[in-house]
Motif scaffolding. Structure first.
Motif, PDB file in Angstrom:
ATOM      1  N   ARG A  11      36.424  10.776 -47.729  1.00 18.43           N
ATOM      2  CA  ARG A  11      35.899  12.313 -47.267  1.00 18.43           C
ATOM      3  C   ARG A  11      34.838  12.117 -46.217  1.00 18.43           C
ATOM      4  NH1 ARG A  11      37.182  17.061 -49.367  1.00 18.43           N
ATOM      5  NH2 ARG A  11      38.585  17.013 -51.637  1.00 18.43           N
ATOM      6  N   PRO A  12      34.658  12.773 -45.130  1.00 13.52           N
ATOM      7  CA  PRO A  12      33.531  12.528 -44.178  1.00 13.52           C
ATOM      8  C   PRO A  12      32.465  13.126 -44.907  1.00 13.52           C
ATOM      9  CG  PRO A  12      34.968  14.656 -43.660  1.00 13.52           C
ATOM     10  CD  PRO A  12      35.940  13.936 -44.994  1.00 13.52           C
ATOM     11  N   GLY A  13      31.259  13.033 -44.202  1.00 13.75           N
ATOM     12  CA  GLY A  13      30.148  13.073 -44.585  1.00 13.75           C
ATOM     13  C   GLY A  13      29.131  12.163 -44.496  1.00 13.75           C
ATOM     14  N   ASP A  14      28.021  12.130 -44.931  1.00 15.35           N
ATOM     15  CA  ASP A  14      26.777  11.195 -44.765  1.00 15.35           C
ATOM     16  C   ASP A  14      26.700  10.122 -45.786  1.00 15.35           C
ATOM     17  OD1 ASP A  14      25.467  12.881 -46.228  1.00 15.35           O
ATOM     18  OD2 ASP A  14      23.918  13.438 -44.518  1.00 15.35           O
ATOM     19  N   TRP A  15      27.342  10.248 -46.797  1.00 18.39           N
ATOM     20  CA  TRP A  15      27.228   9.386 -47.990  1.00 18.39           C
ATOM     21  C   TRP A  15      27.136   8.053 -47.700  1.00 18.39           C
ATOM     22  CZ3 TRP A  15      31.120   5.940 -48.803  1.00 18.39           C
ATOM     23  CH2 TRP A  15      32.576   6.275 -48.271  1.00 18.39           C
ATOM     24  N   PHE A  16      27.819   7.309 -46.698  1.00 19.45           N
ATOM     25  CA  PHE A  16      27.866   5.789 -46.374  1.00 19.45           C
ATOM     26  C   PHE A  16      26.415   5.687 -46.045  1.00 19.45           C
ATOM     27  CE2 PHE A  16      28.236   2.329 -43.451  1.00 19.45           C
ATOM     28  CZ  PHE A  16      28.934   1.633 -44.265  1.00 19.45           C
ATOM     29  N   GLU A  17      25.698   6.209 -45.136  1.00 17.60           N
ATOM     30  CA  GLU A  17      24.514   6.130 -44.750  1.00 17.60           C
ATOM     31  C   GLU A  17      23.301   6.414 -45.734  1.00 17.60           C
ATOM     32  OE1 GLU A  17      26.869   7.539 -41.393  1.00 17.60           O
ATOM     33  OE2 GLU A  17      26.344   8.197 -43.342  1.00 17.60           O
ATOM     34  N   GLU A  18      23.431   7.445 -46.644  1.00 16.01           N
ATOM     35  CA  GLU A  18      22.387   8.031 -47.433  1.00 16.01           C
ATOM     36  C   GLU A  18      22.387   7.368 -48.941  1.00 16.01           C
ATOM     37  OE1 GLU A  18      20.176   9.285 -46.060  1.00 16.01           O
ATOM     38  OE2 GLU A  18      20.985  10.246 -44.398  1.00 16.01           O
TER      39      GLU A  18
END
Length: 464
Positions: free
Chosen positions: A233-240
């Motif tokens: 899914r798109p989102g900012d989980w990879f960075e955060e």
């Protein structure tokens, strides 16, 4: 503040109560809920010796409403704080509501609060005594802690509304220092105490719109386990996620400090400890920010208890609401639960209690009712198997506490057994019409019970 009865004088017949409350912490950050990264060894050990609530969900997955709900024992629309209060509004309704602290005060407890408050609407100013929800004996807090502080410096206010500043100290550590101070001061008292410790972490730092772990902690989780609901899914989980897990690890280390303080003071066996959070975090995968949705990543939280009434309690499998926890704490402390509280104690479900029984045997509701605000005017039923959610597409998500037309439209249906990560929305599918009809009737009954309104729920016009 309204009271609930005469003061209890035989104080030490009642256990102390400590609540450790985090902000925006997913249930699956903890090893005891399946996280494989050893983020929370202290909480995991606490779950082994105490009681773990397997399916505990928010009554509203946003900070202010959920905090108000936990302090008042009422659904957000009932206590009058159904969304985060905004600058320029009138004083918080908390002033006129019987609270959890009121109930403990009336039972002869000493009451203390440390950390983020977020239900007075004073924002950057100190919270006056009348808006502190009945916490009488110790106060060190900020209404909008995310705006009065950064991870390593900031300002809170004491009981005299004087600023207390910190710097070069991680915010979680600083708050724990003062919680330990309260416990040490109260440990020799003839009166029991009730302490509510409210962290901001692992919530993101608002002005930076990013999560801030202690120095060096994100590196430990540089290759993090990714919850399956986030994958693809798109989102900012990879960075955060590295910083997010780092925040949770530091919280767990501070939980260890608190438990060690109780043991050092010789009061661990006579103190109930609850660890939980206000809501979860979906990392912008379900809407434009981090919560405010009916999905498991938004609503499901860790909830672990230890101490009198909860040691060796095992796992409670029933679906329970955070709204049940105020009544649970009072019940376990043998303190009268105010009539205004809408939750139900989970203590009878804990293994080893004389009246322990399954929810079905006790005719306990086999579901949890959830109010979603700010992203939509939405109502959700969470059962052991299903998530069923409806909304009013014409309502104002900020200004309307409920549908102004007493009508909703079906929005989501998830089968949590077949699809635990909620990848497939089944709403509107003819082969699930019978299921949706049953859930619709149950949700209408909950809205009638908790909001006092008969509503119409229209079927989804087409499959999602």
């Amino acid at each position: 503040m309204a009271g609930v009865g005469p003061a209890v004088t035989s104080s030490r017949d009642h256990p102390n109560v400590v609540v450790v409350f985090t902000d925006q912490q997913r249930w699956d950050t903890a090893g005891c809920y399946g996280n494989p990264m050893d983020v929370t060894p202290t909480l995991d050990a606490m779950a082994d010796r105490g009681t773990r609530l397997e399916q505990c969900v928010s009554s509203n997955p946003v900070c202010g409403p959920q905090r108000a709900s936990l302090q008042t024992g009422q659904y957000p629309t009932e206590c009058g704080i159904y969304r985060n209060l905004m600058s320029g509004e009138a004083d918080s309704p908390i002033e006129d509501t019987t609270t959890l602290a009121d109930a403990f005060n009336d039972a002869g407890y000493r009451t203390g609060y440390v950390g983020k408050w977020h239900i007075a609407n004073t924002r950057l100013e100190p919270v006056p005594e009348r808006l502190r929800g009945g916490y009488e004996d110790y106060w060190l807090a900020a209404d909008a802690l995310e705006h009065t502080s950064q991870a390593y410096e900031g300002t809170l206010y004491d009981g005299d509304c004087e600023p207390v500043e910190f710097e070069d100290r991680y915010r979680v550590d600083f708050l724990t220092d003062h919680a330990e101070e309260f416990i040490a001061d109260e440990s020799d008292s003839d009166d029991p105490f009730f302490l509510f410790l409210s962290y901001l972490e692992p919530h993101h730092q608002n002005d930076q719109d990013t999560y801030v772990a202690p120095d060096g902690y994100a590196e430990e989780f540089a290759n993090p386990w990714v919850p399956p609901d986030l994958e693809g899914r798109p989102g900012d989980w990879f960075e955060e996620l590295p910083d997010y897990y780092g925040c949770c690890r530091r919280i767990d280390e501070n939980l260890e400090r608190l438990l060690a303080t109780l043991e050092r003071e010789g009061i661990d066996d006579e103190t109930i400890v609850l660890f939980t959070s206000d809501h979860g975090c979906h990392f912008r995968t379900r809407n434009r920010e981090y919560k405010r949705s009916c999905h498991e990543s938004s609503i499901r939280v860790p909830a672990v208890l230890q101490g009198p009434g909860f040691d060796d309690g095992g796992t409670v499998e029933d679906v329970v609401s955070l709204l049940d926890l105020p009544a649970t704490l009072l019940d376990a402390a043998d303190v009268e639960v105010p009539d205004s509280f809408q939750g139900e104690s989970v203590s009878p479900l804990v293994a080893g209690n004389e009246d322990g029984a399954s929810g079905a045997e006790r005719e306990r509701p086999a579901d949890a009712f959830i109010q979603v605000s700010e992203s939509a005017v939405e109502r959700t039923l969470r059962t052991d198997r299903w998530t069923y959610s409806v909304y009013d597409p014409d309502a104002d998500p900020i200004d309307d506490p409920a549908s102004p037309a007493d009508g909703y439209v079906e929005r989501y249906l998830y089968d949590l057994r077949a699809d635990p990560h909620q990848q497939v929305n089944l709403i509107g599918r003819p082969d699930y019409r019978e299921v949706a009809d049953e859930l619709r009737e149950r949700l209408q009954a909950r809205i009638r019970e908790y909001e006092g309104t008969d509503v119409e729920i229209l079927e989804a016009e087409y499959p999602a």
